[in-house]
Design a protein around this motif. Structure first.
Motif, PDB file in Angstrom:
ATOM      1  N   PHE A  35       0.836  -1.199   0.000  1.00 43.10           N
ATOM      2  CA  PHE A  35       0.000   0.000   0.000  1.00 43.10           C
ATOM      3  C   PHE A  35       0.875   1.255   0.000  1.00 43.10           C
ATOM      4  CE2 PHE A  35      -2.309   3.428   2.031  1.00 43.10           C
ATOM      5  CZ  PHE A  35      -3.587   3.346   1.497  1.00 43.10           C
ATOM      6  N   GLU A  36       1.896   1.257   0.834  1.00 42.65           N
ATOM      7  CA  GLU A  36       2.755   2.441   0.928  1.00 42.65           C
ATOM      8  C   GLU A  36       3.564   2.647  -0.347  1.00 42.65           C
ATOM      9  OE1 GLU A  36       5.888   4.564   4.034  1.00 42.65           O
ATOM     10  OE2 GLU A  36       4.857   2.699   4.587  1.00 42.65           O
ATOM     11  N   ILE A  37       3.991   1.558  -0.977  1.00 43.56           N
ATOM     12  CA  ILE A  37       4.701   1.684  -2.252  1.00 43.56           C
ATOM     13  C   ILE A  37       3.785   2.284  -3.316  1.00 43.56           C
ATOM     14  CG2 ILE A  37       5.687   0.361  -4.170  1.00 43.56           C
ATOM     15  CD1 ILE A  37       6.855  -1.555  -2.076  1.00 43.56           C
ATOM     16  N   ILE A  38       2.528   1.819  -3.335  1.00 42.00           N
ATOM     17  CA  ILE A  38       1.571   2.273  -4.353  1.00 42.00           C
ATOM     18  C   ILE A  38       1.165   3.727  -4.148  1.00 42.00           C
ATOM     19  CG2 ILE A  38      -0.818   1.962  -5.187  1.00 42.00           C
ATOM     20  CD1 ILE A  38      -0.428  -1.052  -4.547  1.00 42.00           C
ATOM     21  N   THR A  39       0.928   4.112  -2.903  1.00 44.69           N
ATOM     22  CA  THR A  39       0.341   5.432  -2.623  1.00 44.69           C
ATOM     23  C   THR A  39       1.337   6.468  -2.131  1.00 44.69           C
ATOM     24  OG1 THR A  39      -0.165   4.913  -0.307  1.00 44.69           O
ATOM     25  CG2 THR A  39      -1.811   4.299  -1.971  1.00 44.69           C
ATOM     26  N   GLY A  40       2.457   6.004  -1.604  1.00 51.09           N
ATOM     27  CA  GLY A  40       3.390   6.934  -0.969  1.00 51.09           C
ATOM     28  C   GLY A  40       2.969   7.324   0.433  1.00 51.09           C
ATOM     29  N   ALA A 162      -3.651  -4.578  -2.067  1.00 51.98           N
ATOM     30  CA  ALA A 162      -3.236  -3.241  -1.637  1.00 51.98           C
ATOM     31  C   ALA A 162      -3.772  -2.178  -2.586  1.00 51.98           C
ATOM     32  CB  ALA A 162      -1.713  -3.171  -1.558  1.00 51.98           C
ATOM     33  N   LEU A 163      -3.759  -2.471  -3.877  1.00 52.22           N
ATOM     34  CA  LEU A 163      -4.282  -1.534  -4.864  1.00 52.22           C
ATOM     35  C   LEU A 163      -5.772  -1.319  -4.659  1.00 52.22           C
ATOM     36  CD1 LEU A 163      -3.572   0.126  -7.401  1.00 52.22           C
ATOM     37  CD2 LEU A 163      -4.161  -1.885  -8.773  1.00 52.22           C
ATOM     38  N   ARG A 164      -6.470  -2.383  -4.317  1.00 54.97           N
ATOM     39  CA  ARG A 164      -7.908  -2.254  -4.077  1.00 54.97           C
ATOM     40  C   ARG A 164      -8.179  -1.363  -2.868  1.00 54.97           C
ATOM     41  NH1 ARG A 164     -12.185  -7.233  -3.083  1.00 54.97           N
ATOM     42  NH2 ARG A 164     -13.944  -5.940  -2.427  1.00 54.97           N
ATOM     43  N   LEU A 165      -7.400  -1.519  -1.807  1.00 50.89           N
ATOM     44  CA  LEU A 165      -7.551  -0.648  -0.646  1.00 50.89           C
ATOM     45  C   LEU A 165      -7.344   0.814  -1.031  1.00 50.89           C
ATOM     46  CD1 LEU A 165      -5.592  -2.669   2.073  1.00 50.89           C
ATOM     47  CD2 LEU A 165      -8.056  -2.448   1.883  1.00 50.89           C
ATOM     48  N   ALA A 166      -6.308   1.053  -1.815  1.00 52.09           N
ATOM     49  CA  ALA A 166      -6.016   2.426  -2.240  1.00 52.09           C
ATOM     50  C   ALA A 166      -7.146   2.994  -3.097  1.00 52.09           C
ATOM     51  CB  ALA A 166      -4.700   2.457  -3.012  1.00 52.09           C
ATOM     52  N   GLU A 167      -7.687   2.168  -3.980  1.00 50.79           N
ATOM     53  CA  GLU A 167      -8.764   2.637  -4.858  1.00 50.79           C
ATOM     54  C   GLU A 167     -10.042   2.910  -4.080  1.00 50.79           C
ATOM     55  OE1 GLU A 167      -8.936  -0.499  -7.697  1.00 50.79           O
ATOM     56  OE2 GLU A 167      -7.403   0.396  -9.013  1.00 50.79           O
ATOM     57  N   ILE A 168     -10.322   2.101  -3.066  1.00 46.12           N
ATOM     58  CA  ILE A 168     -11.516   2.333  -2.256  1.00 46.12           C
ATOM     59  C   ILE A 168     -11.410   3.682  -1.555  1.00 46.12           C
ATOM     60  CG2 ILE A 168     -12.756   1.585  -0.187  1.00 46.12           C
ATOM     61  CD1 ILE A 168     -12.187  -1.308  -1.052  1.00 46.12           C
ATOM     62  N   ILE A 169     -10.249   3.970  -0.974  1.00 46.25           N
ATOM     63  CA  ILE A 169     -10.064   5.249  -0.295  1.00 46.25           C
ATOM     64  C   ILE A 169     -10.170   6.403  -1.285  1.00 46.25           C
ATOM     65  CG2 ILE A 169      -8.363   6.690   0.886  1.00 46.25           C
ATOM     66  CD1 ILE A 169      -7.442   4.229   2.381  1.00 46.25           C
ATOM     67  N   GLU A 170      -9.620   6.208  -2.486  1.00 49.57           N
ATOM     68  CA  GLU A 170      -9.613   7.271  -3.499  1.00 49.57           C
ATOM     69  C   GLU A 170     -11.013   7.562  -4.024  1.00 49.57           C
ATOM     70  OE1 GLU A 170      -7.991  10.229  -5.531  1.00 49.57           O
ATOM     71  OE2 GLU A 170      -6.668   8.822  -4.478  1.00 49.57           O
TER      72      GLU A 170
END
Length: 381
Positions: A35-40, A162-170
């Protein structure tokens, strides 16, 4: 994207993690890193639901409506569904998330096969926590958990999660708490303060009655099984053997048929009504904590909160008895294949009331943190 407050609460059983060589905990760490790699941005993972920090932090986030940046990630296995603590966390989080219009933030991982989740009930009594999970887009990890953790397939699956978590937040919409208009406001599109609670107020006496009926049900079943035990002993003393025991078992099954049907329907109704109104009551309590109330609305709220507290007191005294009864029924179910379906139905009905306690306990906890004295501005701390 500002995700500095994003957090995941990892709900799992320690025994599952031990049996799988620590892979469940390591999975949480890999997801947070991906998640941190994907989103920073960091994704803090809270691991131990038994710790004070885990529980206090989750409660703080729920009470302050930070659910929009908070995931509950249940790692679902057969043992998970047998854990009352794990079941409670799913039920509580689901209610809060629904009250804010953010149900997708409950993100289950189907880790070890739960037939009801993958294939439906298939004649088995329904499990309401399984149904809560089934309504979400759960992640299938049943085969992936057997992969080498450094294999391309495993790493790719971690990345996708992790990408799915990031997309849900976005992409998740802003939290939309229940809107409640003052009692004197004539807005046809907005439910009034009193109207929002009318359904619950009407249901409270029925909920109390249901809990009390379950206590009576235990007595009825206990009497029937006590009779069966005595009859089997008498049959054995007469040399009745296996045929005599079968006769008693058939009679017991017949005696239990109607009360078990009734209690199954009663348990399903109790849970369905609690679950349906849970988001509304959470929203109501949150509204009471965050707004100035008129004298009339303050009195109505105080009266309603007292009724909730009564339900909590009555049900709390019954829960331990119900749990012991359910455990004893589970032991009995292993002794007779003929009675097993009956006993499973009993267990499922009892479990609905036990799970319902998680709902009313959460209402009670939130109520305890609301100050209604004099109708002043209320705060949840």
């Amino acid at each position: 994207m500002a995700n500095v407050e994003s957090a995941g609460f990892w709900s799992y059983t320690h025994r599952d993690d031990q049996l799988d060589g620590g892979r469940i905990v390591r999975l949480s760490e890999r997801i947070a890193s991906a998640f941190e790699i994907i989103t920073g941005e960091p994704l803090e993972i809270f691991l131990d639901e038994k710790s004070i920090e885990w529980g206090d932090t989750l409660r703080m986030r729920l009470d302050s409506a930070l659910t929009g940046t908070t995931f509950l990630i249940p790692v679902v296995t057969p043992k998970f569904l047998k854990s009352q603590e794990c079941r409670r966390e799913v039920i509580k989080f689901a209610g809060h998330a629904a009250s804010l219009g953010l149900e997708e933030l409950l993100l289950p991982i189907h880790y070890a096969n739960v037939p009801q989740l993958a294939q439906g009930t298939d004649g088995e009594p329904a499990d309401e926590v399984v149904e809560l999970i089934a309504r979400r887009k759960w992640v299938d990890w049943r085969e992936l958990r057997l992969e080498d953790e450094d294999s391309p397939a495993y790493r790719q699956a971690v990345h996708k999660l992790a990408l799915r978590l990031a997309e849900i937040i976005e992409t998740a919409p802003p939290a939309m708490p229940v809107e409640v208009a003052p009692s004197g406001q004539n807005d046809e599109d907005t439910p009034g303060f009193i109207e929002v609670m009318a359904q619950a107020e009407e249901a409270l006496p029925a909920w109390l009655d249901t809990v009390q009926q379950f206590a009576e049900f235990i007595s009825t079943i206990t009497e029937a099984t006590t009779w069966a035990t005595a009859e089997m002993e008498a049959s054995d003393s007469r040399g009745g053997g296996f045929a005599g025991r079968m006769r008693v078992t058939e009679e017991l099954s017949s005696r239990l048929a109607e009360p078990v049907r009734n209690v199954d329907a009663l348990g399903s109704k109790y849970w369905a009504e609690l679950a349906a109104i849970d988001p509304g009551i959470i929203g109501f309590i949150r509204h009471a904590a965050e707004n100035d109330l008129s004298v009339e609305d303050t009195q109505v709220t105080q009266d309603f909160f007292k009724e909730i507290k009564q339900l909590v007191r009555v049900s709390s005294t019954t829960i331990s008895q119900l749990q012991e009864f359910s455990d004893s029924v589970g032991v009995a179910a292993r002794t007779s294949s003929q009675l097993r379906p009956t006993f499973r139905t009993i267990q499922a009905a009892v479990q609905k009331v036990i799970d319902g306690q998680a709902v009313v306990d959460e209402w009670s906890r939130m109520i305890d943190e609301v100050d209604l004295e004099g109708g002043d501005k209320l705060t949840l701390t």
